[in-house]
Scaffold this motif. Structure first.
Motif, PDB file in Angstrom:
ATOM      1  N   MET A  26       0.832  -1.206   0.000  1.00  0.00           N
ATOM      2  CA  MET A  26       0.000   0.000   0.000  1.00  0.00           C
ATOM      3  C   MET A  26       0.870   1.261   0.000  1.00  0.00           C
ATOM      4  O   MET A  26       0.435   2.279  -0.500  1.00  0.00           O
ATOM      5  N   GLU A  27       2.064   1.158   0.564  1.00  0.00           N
ATOM      6  CA  GLU A  27       2.920   2.341   0.623  1.00  0.00           C
ATOM      7  C   GLU A  27       3.207   2.881  -0.782  1.00  0.00           C
ATOM      8  O   GLU A  27       3.163   4.089  -1.009  1.00  0.00           O
ATOM      9  N   TYR A  28       3.469   1.971  -1.704  1.00  0.00           N
ATOM     10  CA  TYR A  28       3.750   2.388  -3.082  1.00  0.00           C
ATOM     11  C   TYR A  28       2.568   3.151  -3.677  1.00  0.00           C
ATOM     12  O   TYR A  28       2.734   4.251  -4.222  1.00  0.00           O
ATOM     13  N   ILE A  29       1.368   2.593  -3.572  1.00  0.00           N
ATOM     14  CA  ILE A  29       0.232   3.279  -4.202  1.00  0.00           C
ATOM     15  C   ILE A  29      -0.120   4.577  -3.471  1.00  0.00           C
ATOM     16  O   ILE A  29      -0.618   5.516  -4.090  1.00  0.00           O
ATOM     17  N   GLU A  30       0.175   4.643  -2.182  1.00  0.00           N
ATOM     18  CA  GLU A  30      -0.060   5.898  -1.454  1.00  0.00           C
ATOM     19  C   GLU A  30       0.931   6.970  -1.922  1.00  0.00           C
ATOM     20  O   GLU A  30       0.570   8.140  -2.058  1.00  0.00           O
ATOM     21  N   ASN A  31       2.181   6.575  -2.176  1.00  0.00           N
ATOM     22  CA  ASN A  31       3.172   7.535  -2.682  1.00  0.00           C
ATOM     23  C   ASN A  31       2.784   8.042  -4.069  1.00  0.00           C
ATOM     24  O   ASN A  31       2.912   9.232  -4.357  1.00  0.00           O
ATOM     25  N   VAL A  32       2.320   7.139  -4.914  1.00  0.00           N
ATOM     26  CA  VAL A  32       1.894   7.550  -6.256  1.00  0.00           C
ATOM     27  C   VAL A  32       0.679   8.470  -6.160  1.00  0.00           C
ATOM     28  O   VAL A  32       0.590   9.464  -6.881  1.00  0.00           O
ATOM     29  N   ARG A  33      -0.245   8.169  -5.254  1.00  0.00           N
ATOM     30  CA  ARG A  33      -1.418   9.036  -5.079  1.00  0.00           C
ATOM     31  C   ARG A  33      -0.986  10.440  -4.662  1.00  0.00           C
ATOM     32  O   ARG A  33      -1.538  11.433  -5.138  1.00  0.00           O
ATOM     33  N   SER A  34       0.003  10.523  -3.790  1.00  0.00           N
ATOM     34  CA  SER A  34       0.517  11.839  -3.395  1.00  0.00           C
ATOM     35  C   SER A  34       1.066  12.599  -4.598  1.00  0.00           C
ATOM     36  O   SER A  34       0.831  13.802  -4.739  1.00  0.00           O
ATOM     37  N   GLN A  35       1.764  11.881  -5.478  1.00  0.00           N
ATOM     38  CA  GLN A  35       2.290  12.508  -6.700  1.00  0.00           C
ATOM     39  C   GLN A  35       1.143  12.996  -7.586  1.00  0.00           C
ATOM     40  O   GLN A  35       1.207  14.099  -8.142  1.00  0.00           O
ATOM     41  N   LEU A  36       0.109  12.178  -7.707  1.00  0.00           N
ATOM     42  CA  LEU A  36      -1.054  12.564  -8.504  1.00  0.00           C
ATOM     43  C   LEU A  36      -1.675  13.846  -7.953  1.00  0.00           C
ATOM     44  O   LEU A  36      -1.949  14.785  -8.698  1.00  0.00           O
ATOM     45  N   LEU A  37      -1.883  13.875  -6.652  1.00  0.00           N
ATOM     46  CA  LEU A  37      -2.510  15.048  -6.045  1.00  0.00           C
ATOM     47  C   LEU A  37      -1.632  16.292  -6.193  1.00  0.00           C
ATOM     48  O   LEU A  37      -2.147  17.392  -6.398  1.00  0.00           O
ATOM     49  N   GLU A  38      -0.314  16.130  -6.125  1.00  0.00           N
ATOM     50  CA  GLU A  38       0.599  17.255  -6.346  1.00  0.00           C
ATOM     51  C   GLU A  38       0.440  17.812  -7.761  1.00  0.00           C
ATOM     52  O   GLU A  38       0.619  19.009  -7.976  1.00  0.00           O
ATOM     53  N   GLU A  39       0.124  16.948  -8.709  1.00  0.00           N
ATOM     54  CA  GLU A  39      -0.081  17.393 -10.090  1.00  0.00           C
ATOM     55  C   GLU A  39      -1.421  18.082 -10.289  1.00  0.00           C
ATOM     56  O   GLU A  39      -1.507  19.065 -11.028  1.00  0.00           O
ATOM     57  N   VAL A  40      -2.472  17.556  -9.679  1.00  0.00           N
ATOM     58  CA  VAL A  40      -3.811  18.066 -10.005  1.00  0.00           C
ATOM     59  C   VAL A  40      -4.330  19.141  -9.066  1.00  0.00           C
ATOM     60  O   VAL A  40      -5.131  19.980  -9.492  1.00  0.00           O
ATOM     61  N   GLU A  41      -3.910  19.143  -7.817  1.00  0.00           N
ATOM     62  CA  GLU A  41      -4.466  20.137  -6.883  1.00  0.00           C
ATOM     63  C   GLU A  41      -4.198  21.577  -7.304  1.00  0.00           C
ATOM     64  O   GLU A  41      -5.076  22.421  -7.166  1.00  0.00           O
ATOM     65  N   PRO A  42      -3.017  21.903  -7.863  1.00  0.00           N
ATOM     66  CA  PRO A  42      -2.792  23.302  -8.282  1.00  0.00           C
ATOM     67  C   PRO A  42      -3.525  23.712  -9.557  1.00  0.00           C
ATOM     68  O   PRO A  42      -3.565  24.893  -9.898  1.00  0.00           O
ATOM     69  N   VAL A  43      -4.102  22.765 -10.278  1.00  0.00           N
ATOM     70  CA  VAL A  43      -4.793  23.099 -11.531  1.00  0.00           C
ATOM     71  C   VAL A  43      -6.030  23.936 -11.203  1.00  0.00           C
ATOM     72  O   VAL A  43      -6.886  23.502 -10.427  1.00  0.00           O
ATOM     73  N   PRO A  44      -6.122  25.125 -11.779  1.00  0.00           N
ATOM     74  CA  PRO A  44      -7.302  25.960 -11.508  1.00  0.00           C
ATOM     75  C   PRO A  44      -8.587  25.289 -11.986  1.00  0.00           C
ATOM     76  O   PRO A  44      -8.589  24.579 -12.989  1.00  0.00           O
ATOM     77  N   GLU A  45      -9.644  25.526 -11.257  1.00  0.00           N
ATOM     78  CA  GLU A  45     -10.954  24.972 -11.633  1.00  0.00           C
ATOM     79  C   GLU A  45     -11.302  25.306 -13.084  1.00  0.00           C
ATOM     80  O   GLU A  45     -11.869  24.488 -13.800  1.00  0.00           O
ATOM     81  N   ALA A  46     -10.899  26.491 -13.548  1.00  0.00           N
ATOM     82  CA  ALA A  46     -11.198  26.917 -14.918  1.00  0.00           C
ATOM     83  C   ALA A  46     -10.515  26.028 -15.961  1.00  0.00           C
ATOM     84  O   ALA A  46     -10.994  25.909 -17.088  1.00  0.00           O
ATOM     85  N   ASP A  47      -9.396  25.392 -15.611  1.00  0.00           N
ATOM     86  CA  ASP A  47      -8.658  24.523 -16.544  1.00  0.00           C
ATOM     87  C   ASP A  47      -8.996  23.050 -16.371  1.00  0.00           C
ATOM     88  O   ASP A  47      -8.580  22.215 -17.177  1.00  0.00           O
ATOM     89  N   TRP A  48      -9.695  22.708 -15.320  1.00  0.00           N
ATOM     90  CA  TRP A  48      -9.963  21.325 -14.920  1.00  0.00           C
ATOM     91  C   TRP A  48     -10.623  20.502 -16.021  1.00  0.00           C
ATOM     92  O   TRP A  48     -10.296  19.350 -16.233  1.00  0.00           O
ATOM     93  N   ASN A  49     -11.569  21.082 -16.739  1.00  0.00           N
ATOM     94  CA  ASN A  49     -12.346  20.356 -17.743  1.00  0.00           C
ATOM     95  C   ASN A  49     -11.977  20.694 -19.193  1.00  0.00           C
ATOM     96  O   ASN A  49     -12.668  20.284 -20.115  1.00  0.00           O
ATOM     97  N   ILE A  50     -10.875  21.415 -19.399  1.00  0.00           N
ATOM     98  CA  ILE A  50     -10.472  21.788 -20.758  1.00  0.00           C
ATOM     99  C   ILE A  50      -9.840  20.593 -21.466  1.00  0.00           C
ATOM    100  O   ILE A  50      -8.934  19.942 -20.936  1.00  0.00           O
ATOM    101  N   LYS A  51     -10.325  20.335 -22.683  1.00  0.00           N
ATOM    102  CA  LYS A  51      -9.733  19.307 -23.537  1.00  0.00           C
ATOM    103  C   LYS A  51      -8.818  20.031 -24.527  1.00  0.00           C
ATOM    104  O   LYS A  51      -9.274  20.918 -25.235  1.00  0.00           O
TER     105      LYS A  51
END
Length: 160
Positions: free
Chosen positions: A1-26
């Motif tokens: 579980m430690e591995y997937i928790e570390n990867v989840r932290s990386q994912l959140l570091e990537e997506v949390e700063p994305v502004p809501e206005a850019d969240w759904n842009i294709k």
């Protein structure tokens, strides 16, 4: 579980700063938005959770051989998600989706904590490319799958 928790932290570091206005842009008509990638990850993890629960409710069967799943994280080989794991073509609220992603992880964590490594090794779920895989490899697969899509999110962010 430690591995997937570390990867989840990386994912959140990537997506949390994305502004809501850019969240759904294709960035292209054939690409997913960041929100759709996150929704796909949520759908995948929810599928794994449901499948693991079902497998854990059955008697152990013939052990599945471990598979070379490390290649899963590499994007050189394109892969198309099964229809049921593809996100809808719609807008997703950022906070709601991140909360739902958190809930799927809590469910996976609960399953893992409730069962021994032996329980997870003695049961399997079939993967479309690898065939039957032991449940403990499915846990690793969640992290590898997220790593693959973190790279996709990084590509999307450079195009925004």
């Amino acid at each position: 579980m430690e591995y997937i928790e570390n990867v989840r932290s990386q994912l959140l570091e990537e997506v949390e700063p994305v502004p809501e206005a850019d969240w759904n842009i294709k960035t292209d008509t054939t690409d997913w938005s960041i929100a759709q990638v996150v929704e796909h990850l949520r759908l995948f993890e929810a599928f794994v959770g449901r499948s693991m629960k079902s497998a854990l409710e059955t008697e152990p069967t013939t052990r599945a051989e471990e598979k070379p799943i490390q290649m899963m994280k590499y994007r050189r080989r394109p892969a198309e998600a099964p229809q049921e794991l593809q996100p809808e073509d719609m807008e997703f609220g950022k906070q709601n989706l991140l909360e739902e992603l958190k809930e799927t992880r809590e469910y996976i964590r609960h399953l893992e904590e409730k069962h021994t490594r032996e329980d997870l090794a003695a049961r399997s779920i079939s993967h479309p490319n690898f065939g039957p895989m032991p449940l403990h490899q499915w846990l690793e697969m969640i992290g590898l799958h997220e790593e693959r899509h973190i790279a996709q999110i990084q590509d999307i962010k450079t195009k925004l």
